[in-house]
Each structure stands twice: as C-alpha cells, then as structure tokens.
Write a protein that holds these residues in place. Structure first.
Motif, PDB file in Angstrom:
ATOM      1  N   ARG A  84       0.831  -1.208   0.000  1.00 41.92           N
ATOM      2  CA  ARG A  84       0.000   0.000   0.000  1.00 41.92           C
ATOM      3  C   ARG A  84       0.866   1.258   0.000  1.00 41.92           C
ATOM      4  NH1 ARG A  84      -4.553  -2.467   0.179  1.00 41.92           N
ATOM      5  NH2 ARG A  84      -5.527  -3.608   1.847  1.00 41.92           N
ATOM      6  N   SER A 126       2.313   1.635  -3.429  1.00 48.03           N
ATOM      7  CA  SER A 126       1.267   2.153  -4.308  1.00 48.03           C
ATOM      8  C   SER A 126       1.115   3.657  -4.128  1.00 48.03           C
ATOM      9  CB  SER A 126      -0.052   1.442  -4.015  1.00 48.03           C
ATOM     10  OG  SER A 126      -1.115   2.058  -4.694  1.00 48.03           O
ATOM     11  N   GLU A 148       2.474  -3.226 -12.988  1.00 48.66           N
ATOM     12  CA  GLU A 148       2.778  -2.419 -11.806  1.00 48.66           C
ATOM     13  C   GLU A 148       1.651  -1.431 -11.513  1.00 48.66           C
ATOM     14  OE1 GLU A 148       6.409   0.297 -10.003  1.00 48.66           O
ATOM     15  OE2 GLU A 148       6.763  -0.917 -11.792  1.00 48.66           O
ATOM     16  N   ALA A 165      -0.790  -1.373  -8.239  1.00 51.87           N
ATOM     17  CA  ALA A 165      -0.925  -0.143  -7.458  1.00 51.87           C
ATOM     18  C   ALA A 165      -2.388   0.257  -7.314  1.00 51.87           C
ATOM     19  CB  ALA A 165      -0.129   0.985  -8.103  1.00 51.87           C
ATOM     20  N   SER A 190      -4.573   0.668  -3.850  1.00 54.83           N
ATOM     21  CA  SER A 190      -4.882   2.048  -3.453  1.00 54.83           C
ATOM     22  C   SER A 190      -6.306   2.176  -2.928  1.00 54.83           C
ATOM     23  CB  SER A 190      -4.674   3.004  -4.621  1.00 54.83           C
ATOM     24  OG  SER A 190      -5.578   2.753  -5.660  1.00 54.83           O
TER      25      SER A 190
END
Length: 91
Positions: A11, A14, A83, A87, A91
C-alpha cells in the motif's frame, strides 16, 4: 498475490507510485485512475475500453500516455501495466 503485497508494504509502494498525481485536482485524478482501471480491465485494449468510457480511443491513449509519464511507467510494456494494476488494487 495482492494480499501478500498488502501485508508487506504494498500500500505504501502504491501511494508512492501514484504520489505525482496529488498535484492534480481530485476529480481529475479519480477520472484518470478510473479510466486506467477500465483500460486495464480490458487487457489494454483501446477500443472496448474507450467505448465503455464513452470517449475516443485516441483520447484514452493520450490519457494513459500522460498517466504513464506522470508516474514514470512505460504503459506500452506489460511490466508497467502490471505495476499500475497492482498499485490500483492496493490504493
């Protein structure tokens, strides 16, 4: 895999990846990340994603190019898209 990433600092990673977007108005960021989610949900296919979003595919391409540039990812490459997808999941 996402659960493992979430438990091991994913997290925060991200948040750092998406940090460059914080300078933009919240509505713009939400719209941009929403478009990215739809595009990635269509496996990076421009036409069906653009159709779902109600925009022209070139508009979507420009948005994703701007997003990739802003966060430093090559979204033409699978690794960059993966990626970003991770993310967005975190999020």
């Amino acid at each position: 895999m996402i659960g493992l990433l979430a438990r091991s600092g994913g997290r925060e990673a991200s948040r750092r990846l998406l940090e460059p977007l914080r300078d933009r108005p919240a509505g713009d960021v939400d719209e941009l990340l929403g478009a990215a989610r739809v595009w990635l949900g269509h496996n990076g296919a421009w036409d069906p994603a653009a159709k779902e979003l109600g925009i022209h595919r070139h508009t979507l391409r420009a948005r994703m190019a701007g997003l990739g540039s802003a966060i430093g990812l090559d979204l033409d490459d699978f690794a960059g898209r993966a990626e970003l997808w991770a993310a967005l999941q975190l999020s």
